[in-house]
Motif scaffolding. Structure first.
Motif, PDB file in Angstrom:
ATOM      1  N   LEU A   1       1.804   4.775   0.234  1.00 32.81           N
ATOM      2  CA  LEU A   1       1.427   5.584   1.408  1.00 32.81           C
ATOM      3  C   LEU A   1       1.971   6.885   0.875  1.00 32.81           C
ATOM      4  CD1 LEU A   1      -0.676   5.385   3.846  1.00 32.81           C
ATOM      5  CD2 LEU A   1       1.214   5.045   5.049  1.00 32.81           C
ATOM      6  N   THR A   2       1.258   7.972   0.903  1.00 30.29           N
ATOM      7  CA  THR A   2       1.430   9.442   0.716  1.00 30.29           C
ATOM      8  C   THR A   2       1.120  10.244   1.744  1.00 30.29           C
ATOM      9  OG1 THR A   2      -0.295   9.867  -0.755  1.00 30.29           O
ATOM     10  CG2 THR A   2       1.581   9.178  -1.751  1.00 30.29           C
ATOM     11  N   GLY A   3       1.852  11.200   2.262  1.00 29.16           N
ATOM     12  CA  GLY A   3       1.501  12.365   3.228  1.00 29.16           C
ATOM     13  C   GLY A   3       1.920  13.767   2.762  1.00 29.16           C
ATOM     14  N   ALA A   4       1.107  14.673   2.868  1.00 27.52           N
ATOM     15  CA  ALA A   4       1.189  16.048   2.318  1.00 27.52           C
ATOM     16  C   ALA A   4       1.386  17.037   3.507  1.00 27.52           C
ATOM     17  CB  ALA A   4       0.418  16.360   1.235  1.00 27.52           C
ATOM     18  N   GLN A   5       1.828  18.068   2.982  1.00 28.09           N
ATOM     19  CA  GLN A   5       2.121  19.312   3.640  1.00 28.09           C
ATOM     20  C   GLN A   5       0.572  19.746   4.328  1.00 28.09           C
ATOM     21  OE1 GLN A   5       5.173  20.566   4.249  1.00 28.09           O
ATOM     22  NE2 GLN A   5       4.930  22.504   5.198  1.00 28.09           N
ATOM     23  N   ASP A   6      -0.473  19.580   3.487  1.00 32.38           N
ATOM     24  CA  ASP A   6      -1.874  19.974   3.796  1.00 32.38           C
ATOM     25  C   ASP A   6      -2.455  19.109   4.891  1.00 32.38           C
ATOM     26  OD1 ASP A   6      -2.459  17.881   2.380  1.00 32.38           O
ATOM     27  OD2 ASP A   6      -3.613  18.857   0.921  1.00 32.38           O
ATOM     28  N   GLY A   7      -1.679  17.690   5.245  1.00 34.77           N
ATOM     29  CA  GLY A   7      -2.293  16.873   6.387  1.00 34.77           C
ATOM     30  C   GLY A   7      -2.799  15.686   5.739  1.00 34.77           C
ATOM     31  N   SER A   8      -3.126  15.648   4.320  1.00 29.98           N
ATOM     32  CA  SER A   8      -3.857  14.632   3.666  1.00 29.98           C
ATOM     33  C   SER A   8      -2.782  13.177   3.666  1.00 29.98           C
ATOM     34  CB  SER A   8      -4.448  15.064   2.506  1.00 29.98           C
ATOM     35  OG  SER A   8      -3.109  15.184   1.577  1.00 29.98           O
ATOM     36  N   VAL A   9      -3.317  12.191   3.986  1.00 31.24           N
ATOM     37  CA  VAL A   9      -2.894  10.796   3.721  1.00 31.24           C
ATOM     38  C   VAL A   9      -3.656   9.739   3.050  1.00 31.24           C
ATOM     39  CG1 VAL A   9      -1.785   8.831   5.221  1.00 31.24           C
ATOM     40  CG2 VAL A   9      -1.753  11.247   6.132  1.00 31.24           C
ATOM     41  N   ARG A  10      -3.012   9.380   1.814  1.00 27.42           N
ATOM     42  CA  ARG A  10      -3.678   8.455   0.897  1.00 27.42           C
ATOM     43  C   ARG A  10      -2.927   7.252   0.652  1.00 27.42           C
ATOM     44  NH1 ARG A  10      -7.523  12.344  -1.137  1.00 27.42           N
ATOM     45  NH2 ARG A  10      -6.865  14.210  -0.647  1.00 27.42           N
ATOM     46  N   MET A  11      -3.496   6.188   0.342  1.00 20.57           N
ATOM     47  CA  MET A  11      -2.770   4.910   0.050  1.00 20.57           C
ATOM     48  C   MET A  11      -3.167   4.665  -1.488  1.00 20.57           C
ATOM     49  SD  MET A  11      -2.698   1.399   2.193  1.00 20.57           S
ATOM     50  CE  MET A  11      -4.334   0.795   1.775  1.00 20.57           C
ATOM     51  N   PHE A  12      -2.115   4.128  -2.223  1.00 16.11           N
ATOM     52  CA  PHE A  12      -2.359   3.985  -3.354  1.00 16.11           C
ATOM     53  C   PHE A  12      -1.860   2.219  -3.683  1.00 16.11           C
ATOM     54  CE2 PHE A  12      -1.853   8.348  -3.684  1.00 16.11           C
ATOM     55  CZ  PHE A  12      -2.894   8.682  -4.393  1.00 16.11           C
ATOM     56  N   GLU A  13      -1.915   1.841  -4.867  1.00 12.78           N
ATOM     57  CA  GLU A  13      -1.571   0.423  -5.173  1.00 12.78           C
ATOM     58  C   GLU A  13      -0.915   0.673  -6.478  1.00 12.78           C
ATOM     59  OE1 GLU A  13      -3.268  -4.179  -5.465  1.00 12.78           O
ATOM     60  OE2 GLU A  13      -4.768  -2.556  -5.636  1.00 12.78           O
ATOM     61  N   TRP A  14       0.349   0.009  -6.631  1.00 13.38           N
ATOM     62  CA  TRP A  14       1.140   0.097  -7.813  1.00 13.38           C
ATOM     63  C   TRP A  14       0.239   0.072  -9.110  1.00 13.38           C
ATOM     64  CZ3 TRP A  14       5.787   2.132  -6.887  1.00 13.38           C
ATOM     65  CH2 TRP A  14       6.236   1.820  -5.831  1.00 13.38           C
ATOM     66  N   THR A  15      -0.614  -1.014  -9.370  1.00  6.59           N
ATOM     67  CA  THR A  15      -1.119  -1.152 -10.765  1.00  6.59           C
ATOM     68  C   THR A  15      -2.463  -0.259 -10.923  1.00  6.59           C
ATOM     69  OG1 THR A  15      -2.536  -2.749  -9.677  1.00  6.59           O
ATOM     70  CG2 THR A  15      -0.397  -3.299 -10.927  1.00  6.59           C
ATOM     71  N   ARG A  16      -2.792   0.723  -9.684  1.00  8.06           N
ATOM     72  CA  ARG A  16      -3.917   1.341 -10.041  1.00  8.06           C
ATOM     73  C   ARG A  16      -3.678   2.919 -10.132  1.00  8.06           C
ATOM     74  NH1 ARG A  16      -8.338  -1.729  -6.281  1.00  8.06           N
ATOM     75  NH2 ARG A  16      -7.897  -3.662  -6.930  1.00  8.06           N
ATOM     76  N   PRO A  17      -4.215   3.676 -10.789  1.00  5.38           N
ATOM     77  CA  PRO A  17      -3.666   5.213 -10.804  1.00  5.38           C
ATOM     78  C   PRO A  17      -4.515   5.970  -9.779  1.00  5.38           C
ATOM     79  CG  PRO A  17      -5.473   4.677 -12.767  1.00  5.38           C
ATOM     80  CD  PRO A  17      -4.871   3.272 -12.154  1.00  5.38           C
ATOM     81  N   GLN A  18      -5.677   5.427  -9.347  1.00  7.44           N
ATOM     82  CA  GLN A  18      -6.469   6.116  -8.233  1.00  7.44           C
ATOM     83  C   GLN A  18      -6.012   5.499  -6.814  1.00  7.44           C
ATOM     84  OE1 GLN A  18      -7.717   4.475 -10.707  1.00  7.44           O
ATOM     85  NE2 GLN A  18      -9.239   2.934  -9.731  1.00  7.44           N
ATOM     86  N   GLN A  19      -6.388   6.555  -6.134  1.00 10.26           N
ATOM     87  CA  GLN A  19      -5.935   6.011  -4.646  1.00 10.26           C
ATOM     88  C   GLN A  19      -6.981   4.837  -4.117  1.00 10.26           C
ATOM     89  OE1 GLN A  19      -7.218   9.638  -2.419  1.00 10.26           O
ATOM     90  NE2 GLN A  19      -9.238   9.047  -1.976  1.00 10.26           N
TER      91      GLN A  19
END
Length: 185
Positions: free
Chosen positions: A1-19
């Motif tokens: 799970l990633t969160g940024a200064q711009d407010g975006s929140v995305r979830m990734f899986e270890w084996t996949r390069p895209q969200q």
């Protein structure tokens, strides 16, 4: 799970390069803290405008909406903790009325969800740690103070100054015998 200064929140899986999922697009308030609950089926995101939003993780849509989103603090929500089975949430932040550590019930309507608000930490609470074995909350503030709360009795047990500047980190050992603080200094 990633969160940024711009407010975006995305979830990734270890084996996949895209969200896998974009929970929140850019253009929102900066993300201050985010966690998964202990069961791993929910994630929460606190932001710089005082809001806490919670999503179900196992969403099939690419841009899901949070099932719960409310303003916990009038200025900023800096940290939070899932309590018990994640139906109870504790938040720390900064509010105009100095109620800077709060307990919330996620199972009732947002107008009735505040269970208790502790008046503490002049200029706001920066970090929060939950000690489940002892049913305690430990918070750190912008002026270097630590507060320890009993959530069963809903009262402050101890307050002391640990640092000369803002408390930026709290860690609890697994046996809950000790906790460690880190500061901006």
């Amino acid at each position: 799970l990633t969160g940024a200064q711009d407010g975006s929140v995305r979830m990734f899986e270890w084996t996949r390069p895209q969200q896998l999922v974009c929970f929140q697009q850019a253009g929102n308030a900066r993300v201050t803290r985010m966690y998964f609950n202990a069961q791993g089926n929910k994630c929460g995101v606190a932001d710089g405008e005082g809001f806490l939003s919670i999503w179900q993780v196992n969403q099939t849509t690419s841009n899901p909406k949070p099932y719960l989103s409310w303003q916990c603090h009038s200025k900023t929500t800096s940290d939070f903790a899932f309590i018990t089975s994640s139906s109870l949430v504790a938040t720390s932040g900064q509010s105009n009325d100095n109620r800077n550590v709060c307990l919330w019930d996620t199972l009732v309507s947002s107008s009735n969800s505040l269970i208790h608000a502790f008046t503490c930490h002049d200029h706001g609470a920066t970090v929060l740690q939950y000690a489940p074995k002892h049913q305690l909350l430990i918070s750190g503030g912008r002026k270097g103070y630590i507060c320890i709360f009993d959530i069963r009795q809903r009262q402050i047990l101890f307050t002391f100054q640990a640092h000369e500047s803002a408390v930026k980190a709290l860690a609890l050992d697994p046996s809950e015998d000790y906790f460690v603080t880190g500061s901006a200094e």
